[in-house]
Design an enzyme around this catalytic site. Structure first.
Site, short mmCIF file in Angstrom:
data_model
loop_
_atom_site.label_atom_id
_atom_site.label_comp_id
_atom_site.label_asym_id
_atom_site.label_seq_id
_atom_site.Cartn_x
_atom_site.Cartn_y
_atom_site.Cartn_z
N SER A 1 25.75 3.74 -2.45
CA SER A 1 26.61 3.57 -1.29
C SER A 1 26.35 2.22 -0.62
CB SER A 1 26.37 4.75 -0.32
OG SER A 1 27.29 4.74 0.74
N HIS B 1 30.89 4.25 -3.86
CA HIS B 1 31.92 5.21 -3.50
C HIS B 1 32.58 4.77 -2.20
CE1 HIS B 1 28.92 7.90 -0.99
NE2 HIS B 1 28.99 6.66 -0.54
#
EC number: 3.4.21.92
Length: 213
Positions: free
Chosen positions: A114, A139
């Site tokens: 992330s 993501h």
């Protein structure tokens, strides 16, 4: 600022629990004890470990600025082992990395997911690494908000704006087209070291010290 300037204490990892080793240095002026992370800071090494949040981000930013003041020409080495976290906290680190004069070399040890993956990719070109068994993941940002419908709509627009901005940053640092980044971040996209090199997230998988700059 001289090379003998005060080296700040690094309390974030120590505060996470457990004992932190101390290093004792001897010189003609006597002995001086450092916790291991403060000693590594003298070698221009910063650790970004755990959840990215405001307190940790402030410490990392402070260390980046301190090392720039110490020597604006010498590389800084940022070691990352993080599952991600707050976008705004992470962006404060990212923006500082781009703002300061020294190149910031990034290395993933364990995981960079992330926001951790974005910070890894945001290192100086040609100086982004991972260790052989590291895992990376990209993501889209996560968000949740409760309240009046009009407020939910405002926050939804903000999340979409942040998503687009993060995708643009990843596209810039990886060389991937924006539509590819948008597709790949729609769901969790995990990568090995070799896959991250092919994707452009990092430049090299390190197996030995002499492979690093």
């Amino acid at each position: 600022m001289s090379r003998n300037s005060f080296i700040p204490h690094v309390p974030d990892i120590q505060a996470a629990g457990g004992l932190v080793p101390m290093v004792v240095e001897q010189s003609a002026r006597g002995e001086r004890a450092y916790d291991i992370y403060s000693r590594l800071l003298k070698e221009r090494i910063i650790f970004l470990v755990g959840q990215v949040e405001d307190y940790m981000a402030n410490l990392v930013v402070a260390q980046l600025l301190f090392l720039e003041a110490e020597n604006p020409e010498k590389d800084i080495h940022l070691y990352i082992n993080s599952p991600g976290g707050s976008v705004t906290a992470g962006m404060s680190i990212y923006d500082t990395m781009q703002f300061i004069k020294p190149n910031v070399s990034t290395t993933c040890i364990g995981q960079a997911c992330s926001m951790g993956a974005l910070l890894l990719a945001g290192g100086a070109a040609g100086k982004r690494y991972c260790l052989p068994h590291s895992r990376m993941m990209i993501h889209q940002p996560l968000g949740g908000f409760q309240g009046q419908a009009s407020d939910i709509e405002i926050h939804a627009k903000e999340i979409l704006f942040i998503k687009e901005r993060l995708n643009q940053i990843l596209a810039h640092h990886t060389g991937q087209p924006l539509d590819v980044i948008a597709r790949d971040t729609d769901r969790d996209r995990f990568m090995s070291g070799d896959e991250a090199v092919k994707y452009g997230l990092i430049d090299k998988v390190m197996t030995q010290r002499d492979l690093a700059v």
